[in-house]
Write a protein that holds these residues in place. Structure first.
Motif, PDB file in Angstrom:
ATOM      1  N   VAL A 157      -9.186  13.141 -43.394  1.00  0.00           N
ATOM      2  CA  VAL A 157      -8.325  13.117 -42.210  1.00  0.00           C
ATOM      3  C   VAL A 157      -6.939  12.578 -42.568  1.00  0.00           C
ATOM      4  CG1 VAL A 157      -7.979  11.975 -39.974  1.00  0.00           C
ATOM      5  CG2 VAL A 157     -10.177  13.037 -40.508  1.00  0.00           C
ATOM      6  N   ALA A 158      -6.890  11.531 -43.379  1.00  0.00           N
ATOM      7  CA  ALA A 158      -5.595  10.980 -43.794  1.00  0.00           C
ATOM      8  C   ALA A 158      -4.805  12.006 -44.591  1.00  0.00           C
ATOM      9  CB  ALA A 158      -5.803   9.707 -44.613  1.00  0.00           C
ATOM     10  N   LEU A 159      -5.471  12.698 -45.495  1.00  0.00           N
ATOM     11  CA  LEU A 159      -4.789  13.724 -46.285  1.00  0.00           C
ATOM     12  C   LEU A 159      -4.314  14.877 -45.404  1.00  0.00           C
ATOM     13  CD1 LEU A 159      -3.991  14.575 -49.133  1.00  0.00           C
ATOM     14  CD2 LEU A 159      -6.210  15.677 -49.355  1.00  0.00           C
TER      15      LEU A 159
ATOM     16  N   GLY B 175     -15.094  18.228 -38.631  1.00  0.00           N
ATOM     17  CA  GLY B 175     -16.115  18.263 -39.683  1.00  0.00           C
ATOM     18  C   GLY B 175     -16.572  16.863 -40.061  1.00  0.00           C
ATOM     19  N   GLY B 176     -15.624  15.961 -40.200  1.00  0.00           N
ATOM     20  CA  GLY B 176     -15.969  14.581 -40.521  1.00  0.00           C
ATOM     21  C   GLY B 176     -16.825  13.943 -39.446  1.00  0.00           C
ATOM     22  N   ALA B 177     -16.511  14.235 -38.191  1.00  0.00           N
ATOM     23  CA  ALA B 177     -17.290  13.683 -37.079  1.00  0.00           C
ATOM     24  C   ALA B 177     -18.713  14.220 -37.086  1.00  0.00           C
ATOM     25  CB  ALA B 177     -16.608  13.995 -35.748  1.00  0.00           C
ATOM     26  N   VAL B 178     -18.871  15.506 -37.374  1.00  0.00           N
ATOM     27  CA  VAL B 178     -20.213  16.110 -37.408  1.00  0.00           C
ATOM     28  C   VAL B 178     -21.050  15.482 -38.519  1.00  0.00           C
ATOM     29  CG1 VAL B 178     -21.470  18.245 -37.932  1.00  0.00           C
ATOM     30  CG2 VAL B 178     -19.554  18.289 -36.327  1.00  0.00           C
ATOM     31  N   PHE B 179     -20.468  15.377 -39.715  1.00  0.00           N
ATOM     32  CA  PHE B 179     -21.217  14.807 -40.835  1.00  0.00           C
ATOM     33  C   PHE B 179     -21.497  13.320 -40.635  1.00  0.00           C
ATOM     34  CE2 PHE B 179     -19.606  18.605 -43.090  1.00  0.00           C
ATOM     35  CZ  PHE B 179     -20.837  19.129 -43.453  1.00  0.00           C
ATOM     36  N   THR B 180     -20.550  12.607 -40.049  1.00  0.00           N
ATOM     37  CA  THR B 180     -20.772  11.192 -39.764  1.00  0.00           C
ATOM     38  C   THR B 180     -21.883  11.023 -38.730  1.00  0.00           C
ATOM     39  OG1 THR B 180     -18.490  10.632 -40.328  1.00  0.00           O
ATOM     40  CG2 THR B 180     -19.682   9.070 -38.937  1.00  0.00           C
TER      41      THR B 180
END
Length: 165
Positions: A113-115, A131-136
């Protein structure tokens, strides 16, 4: 003692025996060997790649390599820990692996997300965050399930201890 209570008393040791047999089975051990090999080999491959790259790698690339090596080594150390123990873990290994997965997922998602925020478009940022939220969320579900399973096994163990004079 009623017949129903006697049947319930017999069921506790049988359930615990089945649960513990699954924890120390060859299949379970082979899964941990695979996890250890994957983590160790992944860390080694990234370390070799990093070592053979020119010295002028950007700091963020070096940080990414170091993070990926750390994740691989964490999985290898975890598998080594599980494989060296000679007693049932009562799903403690599942809880620890879920914590490793959650930590690695959160760090990876936040880095992505930062990148994306610095270098990408709004669509890139949205897709990366989603995507990050789903995997988290998936890693969090794994942690909740692992903790629940550990709690169940500990309850079975405690019930068996109460039955033993």
């Amino acid at each position: 003692m009623s017949e129903q209570n006697r049947a319930a008393h017999r069921a506790v040791p049988e359930r615990l025996e089945r649960a513990l047999a699954m924890e120390v089975s060859l299949r379970s051990r082979l899964r941990h060997v695979a996890v250890g090999l994957a983590g160790g080999c992944g860390a080694a491959m990234i370390a070799v790649l990093w070592a053979t790259e020119p010295n002028a790698l950007p700091a963020r690339t070096q940080a990414a390599f170091a993070g990926l090596i750390a994740i691989g080594l964490a999985w290898a150390a975890f598998a080594g820990w599980v494989l060296t123990l000679r007693r049932p873990l009562f799903a403690r290994d599942r809880v620890l692996s879920a914590w490793i997965a959650l930590t690695a997922t959160v760090v990876t998602a936040l880095s992505g997300v930062a990148l994306a925020a610095v270098r990408g478009s709004t669509a890139d940022l949205t897709a990366t965050a989603a995507g990050g939220a789903v995997f988290t969320a998936a890693a969090m579900c794994a942690l909740v399930r692992a903790r629940h399973r550990r709690h169940e096994l500990l309850q079975l163990r405690d019930a068996l201890r109460q039955d033993t004079p």
